[in-house]
Design an enzyme around this catalytic site. Structure first.
Site, PDB file in Angstrom:
ATOM      1  CB  CYS A 195       7.347  -6.392 -18.629  1.00 42.61           C
ATOM      2  SG  CYS A 195       7.383  -7.709 -19.870  1.00 42.61           S
ATOM      3  CG  HIS A 246       7.516  -8.009   0.181  1.00 46.76           C
ATOM      4  ND1 HIS A 246       6.986  -8.449   1.373  1.00 46.76           N
ATOM      5  CD2 HIS A 246       8.751  -8.568   0.098  1.00 46.76           C
ATOM      6  CE1 HIS A 246       7.862  -9.242   1.991  1.00 46.76           C
ATOM      7  NE2 HIS A 246       8.943  -9.329   1.240  1.00 46.76           N
ATOM      8  CB  SER A 256       3.658 -12.578  11.457  1.00 46.33           C
ATOM      9  OG  SER A 256       3.912 -12.817  10.090  1.00 46.33           O
ATOM     10  CG  ASP A 304      -0.253   0.123   2.548  1.00 42.48           C
ATOM     11  OD1 ASP A 304       0.503   1.099   2.738  1.00 42.48           O
ATOM     12  OD2 ASP A 304      -0.456  -0.750   3.425  1.00 42.48           O
TER      13      ASP A 304
HETATM   14  N1  APR Z   1      -0.232  -2.627  15.092  1.00 45.44           N
HETATM   15  C1  APR Z   1       0.900  -3.336  14.930  1.00 45.44           C
HETATM   16  N2  APR Z   1       0.919  -4.617  14.536  1.00 45.44           N
HETATM   17  C2  APR Z   1      -0.247  -5.223  14.302  1.00 45.44           C
HETATM   18  C3  APR Z   1      -1.479  -4.559  14.438  1.00 45.44           C
HETATM   19  C4  APR Z   1      -1.453  -3.200  14.869  1.00 45.44           C
HETATM   20  N3  APR Z   1      -2.564  -2.493  15.052  1.00 45.44           N
HETATM   21  N4  APR Z   1      -2.471  -5.427  14.138  1.00 45.44           N
HETATM   22  C5  APR Z   1      -1.868  -6.591  13.807  1.00 45.44           C
HETATM   23  N5  APR Z   1      -0.522  -6.476  13.914  1.00 45.44           N
HETATM   24  C6  APR Z   1       0.507  -7.479  13.678  1.00 45.44           C
HETATM   25  C7  APR Z   1       0.090  -8.910  13.935  1.00 45.44           C
HETATM   26  O1  APR Z   1       0.261  -9.213  15.290  1.00 45.44           O
HETATM   27  C8  APR Z   1       1.062  -9.681  13.039  1.00 45.44           C
HETATM   28  O2  APR Z   1       2.232 -10.002  13.739  1.00 45.44           O
HETATM   29  O3  APR Z   1       0.842  -7.435  12.317  1.00 45.44           O
HETATM   30  C9  APR Z   1       1.419  -8.683  11.938  1.00 45.44           C
HETATM   31  C10 APR Z   1       0.905  -9.049  10.577  1.00 45.44           C
HETATM   32  O4  APR Z   1       1.520 -10.233  10.151  1.00 45.44           O
HETATM   33  P1  APR Z   1       1.267 -10.841   8.700  1.00 45.44           P
HETATM   34  O5  APR Z   1      -0.196 -10.895   8.417  1.00 45.44           O
HETATM   35  O6  APR Z   1       2.038 -12.097   8.613  1.00 45.44           O
HETATM   36  O7  APR Z   1       1.859  -9.704   7.731  1.00 45.44           O
HETATM   37  P2  APR Z   1       3.397  -9.430   7.344  1.00 45.44           P
HETATM   38  O8  APR Z   1       4.291  -9.869   8.438  1.00 45.44           O
HETATM   39  O9  APR Z   1       3.472  -8.018   6.895  1.00 45.44           O
HETATM   40  O10 APR Z   1       3.562 -10.390   6.117  1.00 45.44           O
HETATM   41  C11 APR Z   1       4.798 -10.402   5.447  1.00 45.44           C
HETATM   42  O11 APR Z   1       3.859 -11.866   3.816  1.00 45.44           O
HETATM   43  O12 APR Z   1       2.180 -12.549   2.374  1.00 45.44           O
HETATM   44  C12 APR Z   1       3.327 -11.827   2.507  1.00 45.44           C
HETATM   45  O13 APR Z   1       4.175 -10.324   0.987  1.00 45.44           O
HETATM   46  C13 APR Z   1       3.264 -10.400   2.053  1.00 45.44           C
HETATM   47  O14 APR Z   1       4.568  -8.526   2.841  1.00 45.44           O
HETATM   48  C14 APR Z   1       3.779  -9.633   3.244  1.00 45.44           C
HETATM   49  C15 APR Z   1       4.600 -10.669   3.984  1.00 45.44           C
HETATM   50 ZN    ZN Z   2       7.946  -6.354 -21.656  1.00 50.60          ZN
END
Ligand code: APR
Ligand code: ZN
Length: 235
Positions: A121, A113, A184, A98
């Site tokens: 492309c 990412h 996470s 985003d």
């Molecule tokens: N403030 C801070 N952290 C939060 C909040 C909040 N309000 N709400 C949730 N979280 C935390 C959760 O506790 C969790 O640890 O955000 C984390 C989100 O984890 P994921 O869903 O695994 O997202 P992320 O770690 O960004 O994923 C990494 O995975 O699918 C791919 O490419 C995608 O960039 C992404 C990568």
């Molecule tokens: Zn191309």
């Protein structure tokens, strides 16, 4: 808790989906998150792109529509203000696709990412990514690269190498402090950044409501929502 940043400190920040949760964007791995409603292998792999580009674009078009509705929250704003204060002693690396960090005012920012607001492309002929915020209703609307290939979302799929890793490693080497927010700790190489920072002797802080998988590598874990914890955290 307070994190004091001195004149000799250089701060590297890594953010994940959690920092945008309070802006209304779903995270990936929550029980009601994006990966609960969609199979990664259907929408976010090179194989999915070859097999069913319509489904891939449907997923990322929905993310674009959702992203356009969202607004930066206090956590994004605190990071933009910290950059104002620290200048080139600040660097922000986000796993998020985003644009809430840039809309909050962040400039020294890298999207490891990829970015929802761009396309490139679909056969990686070497043409650079282009701006593209269209919410496509069907695959026929999706444009073509100059080489003729269909455009794909400028997103790093699972199995692909994150963008600009050399620059990220160089910034981590310079950092005396790493602050990781809302991720996470389950996706590599981002989950390793804290280990690299520790090897260089940096202080490492995690902010989020739950302990990440790599929690033990941090010198401090601050449990709470980013939008509530970040305002007032840095002194
Ligand atoms: N403030 C801070 N952290 C939060 C909040 C909040 N309000 N709400 C949730 N979280 C935390 C959760 O506790 C969790 O640890 O955000 C984390 C989100 O984890 P994921 O869903 O695994 O997202 P992320 O770690 O960004 O994923 C990494 O995975 O699918 C791919 O490419 C995608 O960039 C992404 C990568
Ligand atoms: Zn191309």
């Amino acid at each position: 808790m307070n994190i004091s940043i001195g004149v000799a400190d250089r701060v590297f920040v890594l953010t994940g989906a959690g920092i945008s949760a309070e802006s209304g964007l779903p995270t990936f791995r929550a029980s009601d998150g994006l990966w609960a409603g969609h199979r990664i292998e259907d929408v976010c792999t090179p194989e999915a792109w070859v097999r069913n580009p319509a489904l891939v674009w449907e997923f990322y078009s929905a993310r674009r529509a959702q992203g356009a509705e969202a607004m930066p929250n206090p956590a994004h704003i605190v990071l933009a203000e910290l950059e104002q204060r620290l200048g080139d002693r600040f660097f922000l690396c986000t796993q998020n696709v985003d644009d809430l960090h840039e809309r909050a005012g962040s400039k020294r920012l890298l999207h490891m990412h990829g970015e929802l607001a761009k396309a490139r492309c679909g056969e990686d002929c070497g043409e650079p990514p282009i701006e593209d915020r269209t919410v496509y209703k069907n695959l026929n609307e999706v444009g073509r690269c100059v080489c003729g290939a269909r455009l794909r979302p400028h997103i790093v799929f699972f199995g692909e190498v994150p963008l600009e890793m050399d620059r990220i490693q160089a910034e981590i080497r310079k950092a005396t402090m790493m602050v990781v927010i809302g991720t996470s700790g389950s996706v590599y190489p981002a989950a390793n950044f804290v280990h690299w920072a520790r090897q260089n002797g940096a202080r490492t802080v995690y902010v989020g409501p739950e302990r990440p998988l790599n929690a033990s590598a941090f010198t401090h874990v601050v449990e709470g929502n980013a939008g509530q914890v970040l305002p007032g955290l840095f002194t």
